[in-house]
Write a protein that holds these residues in place. Sequence first.
Motif, PDB file in Angstrom:
ATOM      1  N   GLN A  39      -0.603   3.251  -1.084  1.00 41.36           N
ATOM      2  CA  GLN A  39      -1.042   3.202   0.316  1.00 41.36           C
ATOM      3  C   GLN A  39      -2.217   2.256   0.492  1.00 41.36           C
ATOM      4  OE1 GLN A  39       0.665   4.585   2.890  1.00 41.36           O
ATOM      5  NE2 GLN A  39       2.088   5.044   1.236  1.00 41.36           N
ATOM      6  N   PHE A  40      -3.182   2.284  -0.458  1.00 41.17           N
ATOM      7  CA  PHE A  40      -4.309   1.349  -0.391  1.00 41.17           C
ATOM      8  C   PHE A  40      -3.785  -0.079  -0.418  1.00 41.17           C
ATOM      9  CE2 PHE A  40      -7.049   4.553  -2.980  1.00 41.17           C
ATOM     10  CZ  PHE A  40      -7.097   5.397  -1.880  1.00 41.17           C
ATOM     11  N   THR A  41      -2.807  -0.297  -1.304  1.00 40.71           N
ATOM     12  CA  THR A  41      -2.242  -1.645  -1.441  1.00 40.71           C
ATOM     13  C   THR A  41      -1.599  -2.097  -0.139  1.00 40.71           C
ATOM     14  OG1 THR A  41      -1.791  -1.231  -3.777  1.00 40.71           O
ATOM     15  CG2 THR A  41      -0.634  -3.065  -2.751  1.00 40.71           C
ATOM     16  N   PRO A  54      -3.764  -9.302  -1.807  1.00 40.61           N
ATOM     17  CA  PRO A  54      -5.072  -8.711  -1.503  1.00 40.61           C
ATOM     18  C   PRO A  54      -5.947  -8.546  -2.750  1.00 40.61           C
ATOM     19  CG  PRO A  54      -3.411  -7.010  -1.559  1.00 40.61           C
ATOM     20  CD  PRO A  54      -2.686  -8.316  -1.714  1.00 40.61           C
ATOM     21  N   ILE A  55      -7.236  -8.479  -2.508  1.00 43.61           N
ATOM     22  CA  ILE A  55      -8.207  -8.188  -3.559  1.00 43.61           C
ATOM     23  C   ILE A  55      -8.663  -6.748  -3.373  1.00 43.61           C
ATOM     24  CG2 ILE A  55     -10.463  -8.792  -4.507  1.00 43.61           C
ATOM     25  CD1 ILE A  55      -8.344 -10.915  -4.951  1.00 43.61           C
ATOM     26  N   PHE A  56      -8.730  -5.984  -4.453  1.00 42.59           N
ATOM     27  CA  PHE A  56      -9.091  -4.572  -4.373  1.00 42.59           C
ATOM     28  C   PHE A  56     -10.462  -4.356  -4.985  1.00 42.59           C
ATOM     29  CE2 PHE A  56      -4.506  -4.998  -4.920  1.00 42.59           C
ATOM     30  CZ  PHE A  56      -4.059  -4.387  -3.764  1.00 42.59           C
ATOM     31  N   ASP A  76     -23.084   0.735 -16.150  1.00 43.61           N
ATOM     32  CA  ASP A  76     -21.859   0.718 -16.951  1.00 43.61           C
ATOM     33  C   ASP A  76     -20.621   0.493 -16.083  1.00 43.61           C
ATOM     34  OD1 ASP A  76     -23.066   1.145 -19.420  1.00 43.61           O
ATOM     35  OD2 ASP A  76     -23.104   3.306 -19.137  1.00 43.61           O
ATOM     36  N   TRP A  77     -20.757   0.799 -14.792  1.00 41.74           N
ATOM     37  CA  TRP A  77     -19.628   0.686 -13.878  1.00 41.74           C
ATOM     38  C   TRP A  77     -19.953  -0.321 -12.782  1.00 41.74           C
ATOM     39  CZ3 TRP A  77     -15.053   3.911 -13.366  1.00 41.74           C
ATOM     40  CH2 TRP A  77     -14.867   4.765 -14.449  1.00 41.74           C
ATOM     41  N   VAL A  78     -18.963  -1.091 -12.369  1.00 40.17           N
ATOM     42  CA  VAL A  78     -19.154  -2.057 -11.286  1.00 40.17           C
ATOM     43  C   VAL A  78     -18.081  -1.826 -10.234  1.00 40.17           C
ATOM     44  CG1 VAL A  78     -20.272  -3.812 -12.690  1.00 40.17           C
ATOM     45  CG2 VAL A  78     -17.789  -3.781 -12.536  1.00 40.17           C
ATOM     46  N   TRP A  79     -18.340  -2.317  -9.041  1.00 39.80           N
ATOM     47  CA  TRP A  79     -17.466  -2.045  -7.915  1.00 39.80           C
ATOM     48  C   TRP A  79     -16.599  -3.249  -7.542  1.00 39.80           C
ATOM     49  CZ3 TRP A  79     -19.162   1.764  -3.687  1.00 39.80           C
ATOM     50  CH2 TRP A  79     -18.141   1.953  -2.744  1.00 39.80           C
ATOM     51  N   ASP A  80     -17.080  -4.426  -7.778  1.00 42.11           N
ATOM     52  CA  ASP A  80     -16.473  -5.574  -7.117  1.00 42.11           C
ATOM     53  C   ASP A  80     -15.675  -6.484  -8.053  1.00 42.11           C
ATOM     54  OD1 ASP A  80     -19.592  -7.491  -6.888  1.00 42.11           O
ATOM     55  OD2 ASP A  80     -18.730  -6.317  -8.480  1.00 42.11           O
ATOM     56  N   LEU A  81     -14.965  -5.911  -9.022  1.00 45.62           N
ATOM     57  CA  LEU A  81     -14.081  -6.746  -9.823  1.00 45.62           C
ATOM     58  C   LEU A  81     -12.814  -7.094  -9.046  1.00 45.62           C
ATOM     59  CD1 LEU A  81     -15.814  -6.182 -12.381  1.00 45.62           C
ATOM     60  CD2 LEU A  81     -13.665  -6.312 -13.608  1.00 45.62           C
ATOM     61  N   GLU A  82     -12.251  -8.240  -9.346  1.00 43.16           N
ATOM     62  CA  GLU A  82     -11.079  -8.714  -8.619  1.00 43.16           C
ATOM     63  C   GLU A  82      -9.807  -8.309  -9.360  1.00 43.16           C
ATOM     64  OE1 GLU A  82     -11.572 -12.865  -8.018  1.00 43.16           O
ATOM     65  OE2 GLU A  82     -13.458 -12.634  -6.928  1.00 43.16           O
ATOM     66  N   CYS A  83      -9.450  -7.037  -9.251  1.00 42.12           N
ATOM     67  CA  CYS A  83      -8.247  -6.538  -9.916  1.00 42.12           C
ATOM     68  C   CYS A  83      -7.069  -6.662  -8.955  1.00 42.12           C
ATOM     69  CB  CYS A  83      -8.426  -5.072 -10.301  1.00 42.12           C
ATOM     70  SG  CYS A  83      -9.816  -4.757 -11.395  1.00 42.12           S
ATOM     71  N   ASN A  84      -6.002  -7.297  -9.403  1.00 43.67           N
ATOM     72  CA  ASN A  84      -4.847  -7.416  -8.519  1.00 43.67           C
ATOM     73  C   ASN A  84      -4.016  -6.136  -8.553  1.00 43.67           C
ATOM     74  OD1 ASN A  84      -3.028  -7.492 -10.735  1.00 43.67           O
ATOM     75  ND2 ASN A  84      -3.316  -9.722 -10.936  1.00 43.67           N
ATOM     76  N   GLU A  85      -2.945  -6.135  -7.788  1.00 44.64           N
ATOM     77  CA  GLU A  85      -2.146  -4.919  -7.621  1.00 44.64           C
ATOM     78  C   GLU A  85      -1.590  -4.409  -8.942  1.00 44.64           C
ATOM     79  OE1 GLU A  85       1.899  -3.559  -5.215  1.00 44.64           O
ATOM     80  OE2 GLU A  85       0.815  -5.376  -4.638  1.00 44.64           O
ATOM     81  N   GLU A  96      -2.184  -1.048   2.932  1.00 39.87           N
ATOM     82  CA  GLU A  96      -3.177  -1.262   3.984  1.00 39.87           C
ATOM     83  C   GLU A  96      -3.974  -2.528   3.731  1.00 39.87           C
ATOM     84  OE1 GLU A  96      -5.401   1.907   5.522  1.00 39.87           O
ATOM     85  OE2 GLU A  96      -3.802   3.389   5.331  1.00 39.87           O
ATOM     86  N   ALA A  97      -4.327  -2.768   2.461  1.00 46.66           N
ATOM     87  CA  ALA A  97      -5.062  -3.992   2.139  1.00 46.66           C
ATOM     88  C   ALA A  97      -4.214  -5.227   2.415  1.00 46.66           C
ATOM     89  CB  ALA A  97      -5.484  -3.957   0.668  1.00 46.66           C
ATOM     90  N   ARG A  98      -2.932  -5.134   2.088  1.00 45.15           N
ATOM     91  CA  ARG A  98      -2.043  -6.271   2.328  1.00 45.15           C
ATOM     92  C   ARG A  98      -1.925  -6.552   3.827  1.00 45.15           C
ATOM     93  NH1 ARG A  98       2.093  -4.443  -0.224  1.00 45.15           N
ATOM     94  NH2 ARG A  98       1.653  -5.447  -2.218  1.00 45.15           N
ATOM     95  N   ALA A  99      -1.892  -5.489   4.614  1.00 43.32           N
ATOM     96  CA  ALA A  99      -1.786  -5.663   6.062  1.00 43.32           C
ATOM     97  C   ALA A  99      -3.020  -6.353   6.633  1.00 43.32           C
ATOM     98  CB  ALA A  99      -1.581  -4.305   6.734  1.00 43.32           C
ATOM     99  N   HIS A 100      -4.191  -6.071   6.030  1.00 49.45           N
ATOM    100  CA  HIS A 100      -5.422  -6.646   6.554  1.00 49.45           C
ATOM    101  C   HIS A 100      -5.780  -7.983   5.908  1.00 49.45           C
ATOM    102  CE1 HIS A 100      -6.073  -2.399   7.821  1.00 49.45           C
ATOM    103  NE2 HIS A 100      -6.645  -2.978   8.847  1.00 49.45           N
ATOM    104  N   LEU A 101      -5.367  -8.173   4.645  1.00 48.64           N
ATOM    105  CA  LEU A 101      -5.858  -9.330   3.901  1.00 48.64           C
ATOM    106  C   LEU A 101      -4.767 -10.299   3.483  1.00 48.64           C
ATOM    107  CD1 LEU A 101      -8.383  -7.455   1.572  1.00 48.64           C
ATOM    108  CD2 LEU A 101      -8.891  -8.692   3.674  1.00 48.64           C
ATOM    109  N   GLY A 102      -3.513 -10.044   3.858  1.00 46.53           N
ATOM    110  CA  GLY A 102      -2.462 -10.971   3.486  1.00 46.53           C
ATOM    111  C   GLY A 102      -1.681 -10.490   2.282  1.00 46.53           C
ATOM    112  N   PRO A 103      -0.770 -11.317   1.788  1.00 50.14           N
ATOM    113  CA  PRO A 103       0.165 -10.874   0.738  1.00 50.14           C
ATOM    114  C   PRO A 103      -0.462 -10.721  -0.639  1.00 50.14           C
ATOM    115  CG  PRO A 103       0.474 -13.191   1.230  1.00 50.14           C
ATOM    116  CD  PRO A 103      -0.497 -12.694   2.233  1.00 50.14           C
TER     117      PRO A 103
END
Length: 580
Positions: free
Chosen positions: A179-181, A192-194, A227-236, A183-190
């Motif tokens: 579902q996140f994927t 998306p960055i999560f 030890d944890w980060v939020w903004d890595l560019e992990c694809n689907e 919604e992100a695709r709907a807002h950010l294109g085909p």
Amino acid sequence: MGKKRNAVTRSKAGAVPKNMNTGVTSSVAIVVGVLGVVLGARFLGFPNLSFSASSDLVVADQKPTQYPGDPNPTSNEPDKAIDLDDNPSETRQWRQPVDAPNTDSIEWAIERYENALQDQPPISELRWPENTSLSELASLAIAEWKRLGGQPIVIRGAPLYEWDAWPTMQKSANYWLEQFTNEARAHLGPNPIFRPKVGNRSMFQYFQSKIQETWRQDFGVEPPPTDWVWDLECNETEQLRLLSGTQPRTFNCPHNYGYWITRAYTTEKLSPGDTQEVSVVADAIRRSSRKIEDFMVGPTFNEHGPVTGKLLDSNTVNLWITSPGVANNLHYDVSWNFLVHASGPKRVAIAPLSARQKFHFTPRVHPGLRSSPLDLRRPWKDLLTDAPELESSGLMQTTLAPGDILMIPPLWLHFLFVGNAPTASFSFFTGVLEEELGAVTFPKLTEGASVSFSVKLLKNYFGNRANAAKRLNRILKTSYQWNTEISAQLCPRNARHAKACKIKITAQDKQHAKGVADAFLSVVNQMRQPAHGMKQLVPEETLEVFIEQWITDDLMRTFGPTQTCGVLENCVLRALQKAA
């Protein structure tokens, strides 16, 4: 995609803050802001407190108050000097866990899920009574909470099937990530960055947040690393593998563990650009014929706060999904939380707020504020070797099955950890009186007034200098100076062991500090009213936490994060130890 951060020049610990205040504010006001427990802050006027042009605080219609341990609040009798047995400069050596080399492996984390904390007593259970409607959930839970003297409760067998939103919400973690994927695709294109929170250590301690930016931008000091980060560019594809626990380390997503924390629904008005809700959840809740405010709320929901007069009617639902083996550090939230478990293996350990120093909670100036660095999945005998005081911590535990509801009252400490599969849970947060305490802010003080404010607030709250000094000494030893790593970060040698406090405190500083301290204590006393069959609106232990918070926030703002410990030790503690 996360914001790109400016390059930061690493400064020496104890750097002088760029915004240090050396003058007296001429016209200031105490402001009350209603802090969003999870998602932000907004500010309201404080009707009872104001400053005149001369900066003297006026407390309207405030009668003399009796503080704990003080038989006569207007007495001029001096306090006795004390000699503490404990050495506040003593640092306890942190022992590296014997199993440290394996704590990053999913295999270790899953094995500990099966065996950790099994000897701890269970959290009290409420078995759902037969022929009872789901609409009775809040009333039954609150009645049991009162009967147990304010403890958390696991509710098993509640007829969640009566709620027409539940079939949508009881899906698996994989479904929610899809579902996140979408919604992100709907807002950010085909493509998306999560933004999941990701890490290579299985215990989520803390992540990059505004407090690190405060260290850098306001004080020119590099904060402790995360030890944890939020903004890595992990694809689907990488996220799906991360969620399943099979993600190989790649350039974009070189981590083993993922933790997705998402607001699913809120009654708060969303500002432009604010984090959006999970529409599948939000739509199901809004379409439902059964409103969550009718059955999933705490005892003070829809009441008016005694300080701000604000209606405590907020309702926010968070969705948590985790990959196998993840643990969330022991922490507390300023909210009522009905944690509804949807899927996957999850265990929870809980302890009362009074045990926070036994778990060595990090100081508020640290990015891991309101949390413990201890991994409670470690063998209990090893934990007791490092922290023998845990034996009397009151720790309890439970294993959650899908459909179980864990009611966590405000400021109860909780540690959550996951087994060999992804999990999904929902937290239903509702407005609470404790927000009123978190809402209080104050004017920027001079250095002298800041120290004097801390001394006066501690002395008056705890009744005398001796009690206040013992409490502050314990805070220093259990939070700032217990573990060598945190001690080096927050109590550098050049900020400690001074022979005397070098901060000059003028008569004007003392007068200003007294006015602000009295105003804060008036707020505390408003929260001591009895209510809902309990002794007082807010437990005394909670009030003590906010006393510590107010002092720490003010000192950090005045002196900076790496100087706060030294000021507490050399100036505030020493002043409390002296005879009046």
